[in-house]
Each structure stands twice: as C-alpha cells, then as structure tokens.
Design an enzyme around this catalytic site. Structure first.
Site, short mmCIF file in Angstrom:
data_model
loop_
_atom_site.label_atom_id
_atom_site.label_comp_id
_atom_site.label_asym_id
_atom_site.label_seq_id
_atom_site.Cartn_x
_atom_site.Cartn_y
_atom_site.Cartn_z
N ASP A 220 -3.55 -2.42 -5.12
CA ASP A 220 -2.53 -3.46 -4.91
C ASP A 220 -1.69 -3.69 -6.17
OD1 ASP A 220 -3.06 -4.03 -2.24
OD2 ASP A 220 -4.44 -5.68 -2.69
N HIS B 82 -9.57 -1.41 -4.68
CA HIS B 82 -8.44 -1.85 -3.87
C HIS B 82 -7.55 -2.81 -4.64
CE1 HIS B 82 -6.01 -2.16 -0.34
NE2 HIS B 82 -5.88 -3.44 -0.64
N HIS C 169 -1.25 -10.46 -5.05
CA HIS C 169 0.20 -10.24 -4.99
C HIS C 169 0.98 -11.34 -5.71
CE1 HIS C 169 -1.24 -7.35 -2.23
NE2 HIS C 169 -1.59 -8.25 -1.34
N HIS D 67 0.83 -1.21 0.00
CA HIS D 67 0.00 0.00 0.00
C HIS D 67 0.86 1.27 0.00
CE1 HIS D 67 -3.40 -2.58 1.95
NE2 HIS D 67 -3.13 -2.94 0.71
ZN LIG Z 1 -4.07 -4.46 -0.42
#
Ligand SMILES: [Zn+2]
Length: 285
Positions: free
Chosen positions: A239, A235, A262, A75
């Site tokens: 990311d 969001h 991720h 973040h």
């Molecule tokens: Zn996140």
C-alpha cells in the site's frame, strides 16, 4: 533508468472490494512523459494518478474530480511502481479498480507476461533531501534522505494490531527488483470483529475470503492460511508503494512509519510538496 510502458494492452475483469460492482479494466501502453492516467469510459472523463486528485483515503485511496471518481487505485499503482512502469492508460467502465485476489500479484503477472517496453527516454525521480513527517493521533509516516549506503526506496514499518494480531515490523531495503517476489503476493486484510462495522459504512460489499485475509483470534480464517509469515506487514508495504506513486515519480529515500495507511501516506506527500527544499527532481540512474 529509462521510462517504461507496457508492450501490449491487457484486460482484466473483476469486482470492486468496497462497491461490489463489476468492472472491466484495460491497461494500455502510453506515450513517454504521460504518466499514469485513469479513464472512466462510461463517463468519458479522465483523472491523472496524482496526490492532488485524491478525494478520500478511508479504507482505500480514491481519486476524483468533477463528479468522476476512480476508487481503490492503490494496488494497481503499487504494481506499476514496483515494476517501474512510468506511463500507462488505465481504462475502466465503472468506479472502482477490481480487487482481484486482494494483492497486486495478478497485475504483476500479466504485465510481466506481455512484457515491459523501454521507451528510451530518461526516467526522472524524486530524491528526498530533508526529513518530512506527518503525525496523526494513532501513527505517523516520515520520509528521509537515504544514508550513504542506502539505494533506491527503503521502507521500515511498524504496526500494533492492538491484541488482534501479533505486533510486527518490516524492513525492506532497496525495493528495486524485489517487488514481484517480496511484496506483490501480499493480500489485503481485515479483522473479523470489524466486518460488521465496515458493512454498516457501506464498505467491503465485494469482500470475501477470495480477496482478503480475515483475522480472528490472532489467526487467519482463510483455509489456505498466509502466503508469507508476515503477509499483513508486506501488504502495508504494498500500500505504501502504491500510495507513494501518487507523487508521479519514483522516490529515492527512506520511508519510516507506524500504523501507516492511505491517510498517513497521502498527507505525507502533501507535506513533501509544501516546500521545494524537501526534495530534488533528478535523472534516475
Ligand atoms: Zn491495500
């Protein structure tokens, strides 16, 4: 575009989402061409923000080398990428970046408050030249060259929350400049029926409704509701922007993904850098 750093040092304190540990965070201006560097003050060690230093990507992006880790960097890196901060020293006294309110809003607000300093030296960027793709058993990510009428970084994501939340898509064209209002307020999220599992994995020890959206029966249980109608997808963009910044430079191209996280974005960067024909380092305009 020129390289930028911060005009002054900024302090934050908070807790890590996964470790629950208290941490003091300091962002310091850094010299040109130095990039983003994390310093563990308590261990007297440093780690560059680079995909080569990724240690794990399970529920957060964690960097580590030589018994020294810095967890949940995505973040903060997203705020740097979104605001075009090229160089910054990030000093922490514990192992996880504080989660703050679950978004990058507070980082962005404080950086804008102290100001961004132009360093009068050209910023390089990575221009995507060939399609690169990473697939896994549940989703994929791909980077493509921009078409003639596309500029900057374009992001198109799809997700399927498997009956836990309505399926959604998001299309962000040329993120340049739009990051603070379109993306930075979007908080991290979780599903109510997965909380026990995450706790059993020793994760989300610092998680609460103050730093995450929790979805139950297709709705947020947070009393304040959502900040954007499609906050979850925004969001996911936050990311992606943060994880892509582990390339070390801004990316010019298009990111398409399905159920990205991720793990997918990190592996996509590994694919990108496997072949020098996939990209070109250019001076950004
Ligand atoms: Zn996140």
């Amino acid at each position: 575009m020129d390289q930028n750093t911060l005009s002054d040092t900024i302090h934050f304190d908070g807790i890590g989402l996964h470790t629950g540990l208290k941490v003091n965070l300091e962002l310091r201006p850094a010299k040109e061409n130095s990039g983003i560097t994390f310093y563990r003050k308590d261990l007297n060690k440093k780690i560059k923000a680079n995909w080569k230093n990724v240690m794990s990507t399970k529920f957060s992006t964690n960097l580590g080398t030589n018994n020294c880790s810095v967890k949940t960097v995505e973040h903060l890196l997203s705020a740097f990428a979104g605001l075009h901060i090229s160089n910054c020293d990030v000093i922490v006294d514990n192992e996880e970046i504080p989660i703050m309110d679950g978004s990058s809003k507070l980082f962005v607000d404080e950086i804008l408050k102290v100001g961004i300093k132009n360093q009068n030296i050209k910023q390089k960027a990575i221009e995507i030249k060939k399609k690169v793709r990473f697939d896994c058993d549940y989703g994929f990510g791909e980077l493509l060259p921009n078409t003639q009428n596309e500029e900057g970084l374009n992001i198109f994501l799809q997700s399927s929350f498997d009956g836990k939340y309505e399926d959604q898509t998001i299309n962000i064209e040329n993120l340049n400049g739009g990051y603070p209002s379109k993306i930075s307020h979007a908080r991290t999220f979780g599903f109510f029926n997965e909380i026990e599992y995450l706790k059993s994995q020793n994760l989300i020890k610092g998680g609460s409704l103050d730093n995450a959206i929790v979805i139950k029966d297709l709705k947020p249980i947070n009393p304040e509701g959502l900040r954007y109608k499609n906050e979850l997808m925004r969001h996911k963009v936050l990311d992606v922007v943060g994880d892509l910044y582990l390339s070390g430079l801004p990316i010019i191209g298009k990111y398409n993904g399905f159920k990205t996280g991720h793990y997918i974005t990190y592996n996509l960067l590994k694919e990108l850098f496997k072949n020098e024909n996939n990209y070109k380092i250019i001076n950004s305009n």
